[in-house]
Design a protein around this motif. Sequence first.
Motif, PDB file in Angstrom:
ATOM      1  N   PHE A  26       0.826  -1.209   0.000  1.00 28.78           N
ATOM      2  CA  PHE A  26       0.000   0.000   0.000  1.00 28.78           C
ATOM      3  C   PHE A  26       0.860   1.258   0.000  1.00 28.78           C
ATOM      4  O   PHE A  26       0.579   2.219  -0.732  1.00 28.78           O
ATOM      5  CB  PHE A  26      -0.932   0.016   1.211  1.00 28.78           C
ATOM      6  N   SER A  27       1.911   1.266   0.815  1.00 35.92           N
ATOM      7  CA  SER A  27       2.803   2.419   0.869  1.00 35.92           C
ATOM      8  C   SER A  27       3.425   2.695  -0.492  1.00 35.92           C
ATOM      9  O   SER A  27       3.541   3.852  -0.929  1.00 35.92           O
ATOM     10  CB  SER A  27       3.903   2.171   1.913  1.00 35.92           C
ATOM     11  N   THR A  28       3.801   1.629  -1.201  1.00 31.68           N
ATOM     12  CA  THR A  28       4.403   1.775  -2.528  1.00 31.68           C
ATOM     13  C   THR A  28       3.395   2.302  -3.538  1.00 31.68           C
ATOM     14  O   THR A  28       3.692   3.221  -4.322  1.00 31.68           O
ATOM     15  CB  THR A  28       4.966   0.425  -2.995  1.00 31.68           C
ATOM     16  N   LEU A  29       2.198   1.727  -3.551  1.00 23.54           N
ATOM     17  CA  LEU A  29       1.161   2.186  -4.482  1.00 23.54           C
ATOM     18  C   LEU A  29       0.794   3.641  -4.210  1.00 23.54           C
ATOM     19  O   LEU A  29       0.550   4.421  -5.139  1.00 23.54           O
ATOM     20  CB  LEU A  29      -0.076   1.295  -4.357  1.00 23.54           C
ATOM     21  N   LYS A  30       0.748   3.989  -2.933  1.00 25.13           N
ATOM     22  CA  LYS A  30       0.427   5.374  -2.555  1.00 25.13           C
ATOM     23  C   LYS A  30       1.463   6.335  -3.106  1.00 25.13           C
ATOM     24  O   LYS A  30       1.129   7.423  -3.604  1.00 25.13           O
ATOM     25  CB  LYS A  30       0.353   5.448  -1.032  1.00 25.13           C
ATOM     26  N   ALA A  31       2.750   5.970  -3.020  1.00 24.09           N
ATOM     27  CA  ALA A  31       3.813   6.824  -3.551  1.00 24.09           C
ATOM     28  C   ALA A  31       3.720   6.936  -5.065  1.00 24.09           C
ATOM     29  O   ALA A  31       3.929   8.021  -5.636  1.00 24.09           O
ATOM     30  CB  ALA A  31       5.179   6.283  -3.134  1.00 24.09           C
ATOM     31  N   ALA A  42       1.025   9.386  -5.847  1.00 24.23           N
ATOM     32  CA  ALA A  42       1.342  10.772  -5.500  1.00 24.23           C
ATOM     33  C   ALA A  42       2.397  11.371  -6.415  1.00 24.23           C
ATOM     34  O   ALA A  42       2.329  12.557  -6.756  1.00 24.23           O
ATOM     35  CB  ALA A  42       1.808  10.841  -4.048  1.00 24.23           C
ATOM     36  N   TYR A  43       3.366  10.562  -6.827  1.00 28.80           N
ATOM     37  CA  TYR A  43       4.536  11.108  -7.513  1.00 28.80           C
ATOM     38  C   TYR A  43       4.586  10.815  -9.006  1.00 28.80           C
ATOM     39  O   TYR A  43       5.298  11.496  -9.737  1.00 28.80           O
ATOM     40  CB  TYR A  43       5.816  10.575  -6.875  1.00 28.80           C
ATOM     41  N   GLU A  44       3.874   9.795  -9.449  1.00 32.89           N
ATOM     42  CA  GLU A  44       3.953   9.440 -10.870  1.00 32.89           C
ATOM     43  C   GLU A  44       2.941  10.239 -11.696  1.00 32.89           C
ATOM     44  O   GLU A  44       3.292  11.177 -12.389  1.00 32.89           O
ATOM     45  CB  GLU A  44       3.724   7.929 -11.046  1.00 32.89           C
ATOM     46  N   LYS A  45       1.677   9.834 -11.609  1.00 30.55           N
ATOM     47  CA  LYS A  45       0.622  10.501 -12.372  1.00 30.55           C
ATOM     48  C   LYS A  45      -0.622  10.559 -11.496  1.00 30.55           C
ATOM     49  O   LYS A  45      -1.581   9.803 -11.710  1.00 30.55           O
ATOM     50  CB  LYS A  45       0.324   9.745 -13.662  1.00 30.55           C
ATOM     51  N   PRO A  46      -0.656  11.431 -10.505  1.00 22.81           N
ATOM     52  CA  PRO A  46      -1.722  11.390  -9.512  1.00 22.81           C
ATOM     53  C   PRO A  46      -3.130  11.519 -10.078  1.00 22.81           C
ATOM     54  O   PRO A  46      -4.076  10.954  -9.532  1.00 22.81           O
ATOM     55  CB  PRO A  46      -1.387  12.570  -8.583  1.00 22.81           C
ATOM     56  N   ALA A  47      -3.272  12.265 -11.169  1.00 22.35           N
ATOM     57  CA  ALA A  47      -4.614  12.457 -11.720  1.00 22.35           C
ATOM     58  C   ALA A  47      -5.067  11.267 -12.552  1.00 22.35           C
ATOM     59  O   ALA A  47      -6.238  11.163 -12.910  1.00 22.35           O
ATOM     60  CB  ALA A  47      -4.657  13.726 -12.566  1.00 22.35           C
ATOM     61  N   GLN A  48      -4.148  10.357 -12.846  1.00 25.57           N
ATOM     62  CA  GLN A  48      -4.486   9.282 -13.771  1.00 25.57           C
ATOM     63  C   GLN A  48      -4.402   7.896 -13.127  1.00 25.57           C
ATOM     64  O   GLN A  48      -4.570   6.894 -13.815  1.00 25.57           O
ATOM     65  CB  GLN A  48      -3.535   9.330 -14.972  1.00 25.57           C
ATOM     66  N   ILE A  49      -4.119   7.829 -11.836  1.00 30.22           N
ATOM     67  CA  ILE A  49      -4.008   6.544 -11.159  1.00 30.22           C
ATOM     68  C   ILE A  49      -5.088   6.436 -10.100  1.00 30.22           C
ATOM     69  O   ILE A  49      -5.258   7.340  -9.287  1.00 30.22           O
ATOM     70  CB  ILE A  49      -2.629   6.368 -10.491  1.00 30.22           C
ATOM     71  N   SER A  50      -5.828   5.343 -10.120  1.00 31.49           N
ATOM     72  CA  SER A  50      -6.829   5.108  -9.078  1.00 31.49           C
ATOM     73  C   SER A  50      -6.519   3.803  -8.357  1.00 31.49           C
ATOM     74  O   SER A  50      -6.018   2.851  -8.948  1.00 31.49           O
ATOM     75  CB  SER A  50      -8.240   5.048  -9.681  1.00 31.49           C
ATOM     76  N   VAL A  81      -9.428  -9.040  -3.039  1.00 33.88           N
ATOM     77  CA  VAL A  81      -8.254  -8.516  -3.726  1.00 33.88           C
ATOM     78  C   VAL A  81      -8.013  -7.131  -3.144  1.00 33.88           C
ATOM     79  O   VAL A  81      -8.765  -6.194  -3.423  1.00 33.88           O
ATOM     80  CB  VAL A  81      -8.471  -8.429  -5.248  1.00 33.88           C
ATOM     81  N   PRO A  82      -6.985  -6.974  -2.302  1.00 33.95           N
ATOM     82  CA  PRO A  82      -6.836  -5.707  -1.574  1.00 33.95           C
ATOM     83  C   PRO A  82      -6.515  -4.507  -2.432  1.00 33.95           C
ATOM     84  O   PRO A  82      -6.852  -3.382  -2.063  1.00 33.95           O
ATOM     85  CB  PRO A  82      -5.707  -6.005  -0.580  1.00 33.95           C
ATOM     86  N   PHE A  83      -5.873  -4.737  -3.595  1.00 32.07           N
ATOM     87  CA  PHE A  83      -5.437  -3.588  -4.377  1.00 32.07           C
ATOM     88  C   PHE A  83      -5.751  -3.783  -5.859  1.00 32.07           C
ATOM     89  O   PHE A  83      -5.321  -4.756  -6.469  1.00 32.07           O
ATOM     90  CB  PHE A  83      -3.938  -3.355  -4.207  1.00 32.07           C
ATOM     91  N   LEU A  84      -6.484  -2.834  -6.407  1.00 33.61           N
ATOM     92  CA  LEU A  84      -6.705  -2.739  -7.846  1.00 33.61           C
ATOM     93  C   LEU A  84      -6.055  -1.445  -8.307  1.00 33.61           C
ATOM     94  O   LEU A  84      -6.421  -0.355  -7.844  1.00 33.61           O
ATOM     95  CB  LEU A  84      -8.194  -2.733  -8.184  1.00 33.61           C
ATOM     96  N   LEU A  85      -5.093  -1.556  -9.194  1.00 33.25           N
ATOM     97  CA  LEU A  85      -4.347  -0.403  -9.699  1.00 33.25           C
ATOM     98  C   LEU A  85      -4.782  -0.140 -11.129  1.00 33.25           C
ATOM     99  O   LEU A  85      -4.590  -0.968 -12.018  1.00 33.25           O
ATOM    100  CB  LEU A  85      -2.846  -0.688  -9.637  1.00 33.25           C
ATOM    101  N   GLU A  86      -5.373   1.021 -11.346  1.00 36.93           N
ATOM    102  CA  GLU A  86      -5.880   1.353 -12.668  1.00 36.93           C
ATOM    103  C   GLU A  86      -5.308   2.696 -13.084  1.00 36.93           C
ATOM    104  O   GLU A  86      -5.356   3.672 -12.324  1.00 36.93           O
ATOM    105  CB  GLU A  86      -7.408   1.403 -12.664  1.00 36.93           C
ATOM    106  N   ALA A  87      -4.743   2.740 -14.265  1.00 34.76           N
ATOM    107  CA  ALA A  87      -4.135   3.966 -14.764  1.00 34.76           C
ATOM    108  C   ALA A  87      -4.471   4.145 -16.239  1.00 34.76           C
ATOM    109  O   ALA A  87      -4.731   3.173 -16.956  1.00 34.76           O
ATOM    110  CB  ALA A  87      -2.624   3.928 -14.571  1.00 34.76           C
TER     111      ALA A  87
END
Length: 277
Positions: A182-187, A190-198, A210-216
């Motif tokens: 979670f800490s990694t996904l949060k970073a 915040a730092y890569e493409k904050p408006a385009q990552i959910s 499934v604790p984490f779904l990463l969509e960009a």
Amino acid sequence: GRAVTWELLPLTAAECFEKAKTPSAFSILARGLDLPRLRTALEKRSWCAPAQWRHYGAHGGMPGFCFLRDPAQRLAAATSLLETVIERDFFYIRASKIRTPVLMDILRDIAAEEGLPIRYSSLARKYRLSVPTVKATIVALEALFLIRPHGKTWYFEDLGISELLGRSRGTQPPRVVEKLVFSTLKAWRAYEKPAQISLSSFDTKGGAHVPFLLEAKDAPLTAICVDEADFMTEKSLKSHYAFSRTRPQARLLHVHSGADATIHKGKILSLPIAWLL
């Protein structure tokens, strides 16, 4: 005039260990590689040894105490910081008669069950509060940048604070790998493409989780299951298959505490947590 708000998170593992900036694991995930090529690319950029990610999971990246070697000194510094923030700022955010020691105990309870759904009614009974009061209190703690909601649970903003609070209850802090993910996904967000990552999660009444779904944007949806062990459990496997039935085009990742990476039946890439840091 104009103002810009920029979110600065606790130091990442790479920053703590003074690693030269390299392409992030997120930038590799965003390429849409097939699983064999994705495994190769992530392995090539990996720098983190098991001792390093375990150290980071225990110390976190909060300047001021993350570099203190003595656990007693770290605990004292973290406790002092939390008490100062609560006594100075909490009651400006929310008018409340809850005393500081009780708020600290609520934080310890959150740390002890971090990653699990918060049991508001249980906390209300324990501290003789109403459920709405408990919920409002936790939202206020979020406003102080101490915790962050995700799905049905909350995670601490800093791994070191989480570890120290959980350990103060006399138990080993749970779900270390999950909190690192979670800490990694949060970073990344915040730092890569904050408006385009959910970031979101997936749960079913049958128990799939499934604790984490990463969509960009312009990247495949990635579903991430996590195990604290060095292998994929039956629960993670079933959760992945349950999710894939709803989103068959999604990419399936599994993160564990071991050192080896495998591809399960050509569908699930199981990889070490070290490869994402």
